[in-house]
Design a protein around this motif. Structure first.
Motif, PDB file in Angstrom:
ATOM      1  N   UNK A 105       0.827  -1.212   0.000  1.00 17.20           N
ATOM      2  CA  UNK A 105       0.000   0.000   0.000  1.00 17.20           C
ATOM      3  C   UNK A 105       0.862   1.264   0.000  1.00 17.20           C
ATOM      4  N   UNK A 106       1.954   1.241   0.746  1.00 25.58           N
ATOM      5  CA  UNK A 106       2.837   2.405   0.783  1.00 25.58           C
ATOM      6  C   UNK A 106       3.535   2.614  -0.559  1.00 25.58           C
ATOM      7  N   UNK A 107       3.864   1.526  -1.231  1.00 27.28           N
ATOM      8  CA  UNK A 107       4.471   1.626  -2.564  1.00 27.28           C
ATOM      9  C   UNK A 107       3.495   2.270  -3.554  1.00 27.28           C
ATOM     10  N   UNK A 108       2.194   2.057  -3.322  1.00 27.27           N
ATOM     11  CA  UNK A 108       1.161   2.644  -4.171  1.00 27.27           C
ATOM     12  C   UNK A 108       0.817   4.073  -3.760  1.00 27.27           C
ATOM     13  N   UNK A 109       1.564   4.606  -2.776  1.00 27.14           N
ATOM     14  CA  UNK A 109       1.344   5.967  -2.260  1.00 27.14           C
ATOM     15  C   UNK A 109      -0.032   6.129  -1.639  1.00 27.14           C
ATOM     16  N   UNK A 110      -0.538   5.051  -1.035  1.00 31.60           N
ATOM     17  CA  UNK A 110      -1.845   5.085  -0.406  1.00 31.60           C
ATOM     18  C   UNK A 110      -1.754   5.653   1.013  1.00 31.60           C
ATOM     19  N   UNK A 111      -2.697   6.492   1.344  1.00 32.41           N
ATOM     20  CA  UNK A 111      -2.888   6.846   2.747  1.00 32.41           C
ATOM     21  C   UNK A 111      -3.553   5.647   3.416  1.00 32.41           C
ATOM     22  N   UNK A 112      -3.145   5.324   4.623  1.00 34.94           N
ATOM     23  CA  UNK A 112      -3.667   4.143   5.317  1.00 34.94           C
ATOM     24  C   UNK A 112      -4.311   4.560   6.624  1.00 34.94           C
ATOM     25  N   UNK A 113      -5.457   3.967   6.922  1.00 30.47           N
ATOM     26  CA  UNK A 113      -6.100   4.141   8.220  1.00 30.47           C
ATOM     27  C   UNK A 113      -5.774   2.896   9.049  1.00 30.47           C
ATOM     28  N   UNK A 114      -4.806   3.016   9.937  1.00 31.94           N
ATOM     29  CA  UNK A 114      -4.453   1.917  10.817  1.00 31.94           C
ATOM     30  C   UNK A 114      -5.416   1.903  12.001  1.00 31.94           C
ATOM     31  N   UNK A 214     -16.024   5.623   7.455  1.00 27.50           N
ATOM     32  CA  UNK A 214     -16.437   6.870   6.797  1.00 27.50           C
ATOM     33  C   UNK A 214     -15.235   7.549   6.150  1.00 27.50           C
ATOM     34  N   UNK A 215     -14.122   7.610   6.867  1.00 25.06           N
ATOM     35  CA  UNK A 215     -12.915   8.218   6.311  1.00 25.06           C
ATOM     36  C   UNK A 215     -12.371   7.402   5.144  1.00 25.06           C
ATOM     37  N   UNK A 216     -12.448   6.090   5.254  1.00 28.05           N
ATOM     38  CA  UNK A 216     -11.966   5.218   4.183  1.00 28.05           C
ATOM     39  C   UNK A 216     -12.737   5.468   2.897  1.00 28.05           C
ATOM     40  N   UNK A 217     -14.042   5.583   3.024  1.00 24.14           N
ATOM     41  CA  UNK A 217     -14.876   5.821   1.843  1.00 24.14           C
ATOM     42  C   UNK A 217     -14.583   7.191   1.223  1.00 24.14           C
ATOM     43  N   UNK A 218     -14.438   8.200   2.070  1.00 24.03           N
ATOM     44  CA  UNK A 218     -14.268   9.563   1.575  1.00 24.03           C
ATOM     45  C   UNK A 218     -12.923   9.785   0.905  1.00 24.03           C
ATOM     46  N   UNK A 219     -11.860   9.149   1.463  1.00 28.26           N
ATOM     47  CA  UNK A 219     -10.511   9.429   0.969  1.00 28.26           C
ATOM     48  C   UNK A 219      -9.867   8.234   0.274  1.00 28.26           C
ATOM     49  N   UNK A 220     -10.674   7.216  -0.010  1.00 27.22           N
ATOM     50  CA  UNK A 220     -10.164   6.022  -0.698  1.00 27.22           C
ATOM     51  C   UNK A 220      -8.920   5.487   0.003  1.00 27.22           C
ATOM     52  N   UNK A 221      -8.997   5.409   1.328  1.00 30.96           N
ATOM     53  CA  UNK A 221      -7.870   4.950   2.146  1.00 30.96           C
ATOM     54  C   UNK A 221      -8.205   3.589   2.747  1.00 30.96           C
ATOM     55  N   UNK A 241      -3.525  -7.028   9.646  1.00 26.82           N
ATOM     56  CA  UNK A 241      -4.674  -7.691   9.038  1.00 26.82           C
ATOM     57  C   UNK A 241      -4.757  -7.325   7.554  1.00 26.82           C
ATOM     58  N   UNK A 242      -5.526  -8.099   6.810  1.00 28.42           N
ATOM     59  CA  UNK A 242      -5.756  -7.774   5.407  1.00 28.42           C
ATOM     60  C   UNK A 242      -6.555  -6.470   5.304  1.00 28.42           C
ATOM     61  N   UNK A 243      -6.278  -5.662   4.294  1.00 24.23           N
ATOM     62  CA  UNK A 243      -6.943  -4.356   4.180  1.00 24.23           C
ATOM     63  C   UNK A 243      -8.454  -4.480   3.988  1.00 24.23           C
ATOM     64  N   UNK A 244      -9.155  -3.513   4.545  1.00 27.02           N
ATOM     65  CA  UNK A 244     -10.598  -3.374   4.351  1.00 27.02           C
ATOM     66  C   UNK A 244     -10.820  -2.090   3.569  1.00 27.02           C
ATOM     67  N   UNK A 245     -11.558  -2.174   2.477  1.00 30.53           N
ATOM     68  CA  UNK A 245     -11.840  -0.987   1.675  1.00 30.53           C
ATOM     69  C   UNK A 245     -13.348  -0.808   1.558  1.00 30.53           C
ATOM     70  N   UNK A 246     -13.786   0.440   1.640  1.00 28.97           N
ATOM     71  CA  UNK A 246     -15.211   0.774   1.550  1.00 28.97           C
ATOM     72  C   UNK A 246     -15.466   1.350   0.165  1.00 28.97           C
ATOM     73  N   UNK A 247     -16.217   0.623  -0.636  1.00 31.01           N
ATOM     74  CA  UNK A 247     -16.443   1.045  -2.015  1.00 31.01           C
ATOM     75  C   UNK A 247     -17.823   1.672  -2.213  1.00 31.01           C
ATOM     76  N   UNK A 252     -25.159   0.869   4.314  1.00 33.36           N
ATOM     77  CA  UNK A 252     -24.891  -0.567   4.453  1.00 33.36           C
ATOM     78  C   UNK A 252     -23.411  -0.877   4.253  1.00 33.36           C
ATOM     79  N   UNK A 253     -22.750  -0.138   3.367  1.00 30.56           N
ATOM     80  CA  UNK A 253     -21.324  -0.360   3.134  1.00 30.56           C
ATOM     81  C   UNK A 253     -20.507   0.036   4.358  1.00 30.56           C
ATOM     82  N   UNK A 254     -20.909   1.110   5.035  1.00 26.08           N
ATOM     83  CA  UNK A 254     -20.238   1.548   6.263  1.00 26.08           C
ATOM     84  C   UNK A 254     -20.409   0.499   7.351  1.00 26.08           C
ATOM     85  N   UNK A 255     -21.628  -0.005   7.504  1.00 27.20           N
ATOM     86  CA  UNK A 255     -21.898  -1.021   8.524  1.00 27.20           C
ATOM     87  C   UNK A 255     -21.114  -2.296   8.237  1.00 27.20           C
TER      88      UNK A 255
END
Length: 293
Positions: A105-114, A214-221, A241-247, A252-255
């Motif tokens: 993820x860091x190689x892809x220049x992704x912001x991460x929510x740990x 909510x932050x993951x969805x808004x900032x694609x993190x 853990x394996x990444x979780x992404x909110x698309x 319902x996606x947030x939940x």
């Protein structure tokens, strides 16, 4: 202020001792606290009864109770040591499992929510993440005694952690993610309908913070959970853990994303329940009655 100055004197004296002596001193304090603190022990057993019902033996409950105090003491000791620890000190104590997930993820220049929890030695976990993997922005709750706040913050900011007070923290988290920086959040504290969504936690409908989703969805993190484990309280393993992404854009996606976080947390706790922060009233918003008496 006098109390804080006396504490700083104690800090200097303790840090002049060999590491083993310091650790034994804090373990002794934990033993005293466990012997005298009836209120907190009652909360521990109320939580265990609610979470596990009859699924734990008396011996297991006693072990968890005692370790709660010991773990709190060791985390406080870690704060002291983190004020002086170097990056090399952390590297000698901490290893990472499934690190390739974060590297990718860091190689892809992704912001991460740990995300993590008050589980195991969370103080060394948070600082090792920021100092050895990637700088993070994190949130703290203002202390009742303001004199101790700079002391606590120094133990974290020395290790590439930017710290912001919980009130108004959302703007700082958003700003960091927007710039492509990573943030770290503790997700295991009590929540409510204003700041969370209902999920299943230990078989009970429970409010849980929806901020990461909510932050993951808004900032694609992507959301990456990490939990720290030790066999000897000297060497630590942080597992990612394996990444979780909110698309999706719907509730319902947030939940669903929040439930995945909770499922991972519960799995970790069930595997080694003594490491979790059982002395906190986790279900106080939804089930006040379990803390009666």
């Amino acid at each position: 202020m006098i109390g804080f100055r006396l504490f700083l004197l104690l800090d200097s004296l303790l840090m002049a001792l060999p590491a083993r002596w310091r650790k034994n001193f804090f373990i002794f304090l934990a033993y005293l606290a466990c012997s005298l603190d009836r209120k907190r022990k009652r909360i521990i057993h109320q939580n265990l009864n609610f979470a596990f019902q009859e699924g734990l033996s008396d011996a297991q409950r006693t072990e968890i109770e005692r370790y709660c105090y010991k773990n709190l003491a060791l985390n406080f000791l870690q704060v002291m040591e983190n004020r002086r620890n170097t990056q090399a000190d952390l590297r000698s104590k901490v290893t990472f499992k499934n690190k390739e997930v974060v590297d990718r993820l860091l190689e892809q220049k992704k912001a991460i929510i740990f995300i993590s929890a008050h589980y195991g030695n969370w103080e060394i976990g948070a600082t090792a993440l920021a100092d050895l993997i990637t700088p993070t922005l994190s949130i703290y709750k203002t202390l009742n005694n303001k004199a101790f706040e700079p002391y606590l913050l120094e133990a974290r900011t020395n290790h590439r952690m930017d710290m912001y007070e919980k009130s108004g923290a959302l703007k700082h988290l958003s700003r960091a993610l927007k710039k492509g920086e990573s943030v770290s959040l503790m997700i295991d504290q009590a929540s409510n309908a204003r700041s969370g969504v209902k999920v299943d936690f230990f078989g009970h409908p429970t409010y849980h913070s929806s901020t990461p989703a909510i932050l993951s969805r808004k900032y694609d993190a992507p959301i990456v959970g990490l939990y720290i484990y030790t066999d000897d309280e000297e060497n630590y393993t942080i597992t990612f853990e394996e990444p979780i992404e909110v698309k999706g854009d719907d509730e319902a996606s947030i939940v669903a994303a929040t439930q995945r976080q909770v499922d991972a947390l519960e799995k970790v706790i069930r595997a080694n329940p003594k490491f979790w922060f059982w002395c906190h009233k986790r279900w106080k918003e939804e089930y006040k009655e379990i803390y009666a008496g």
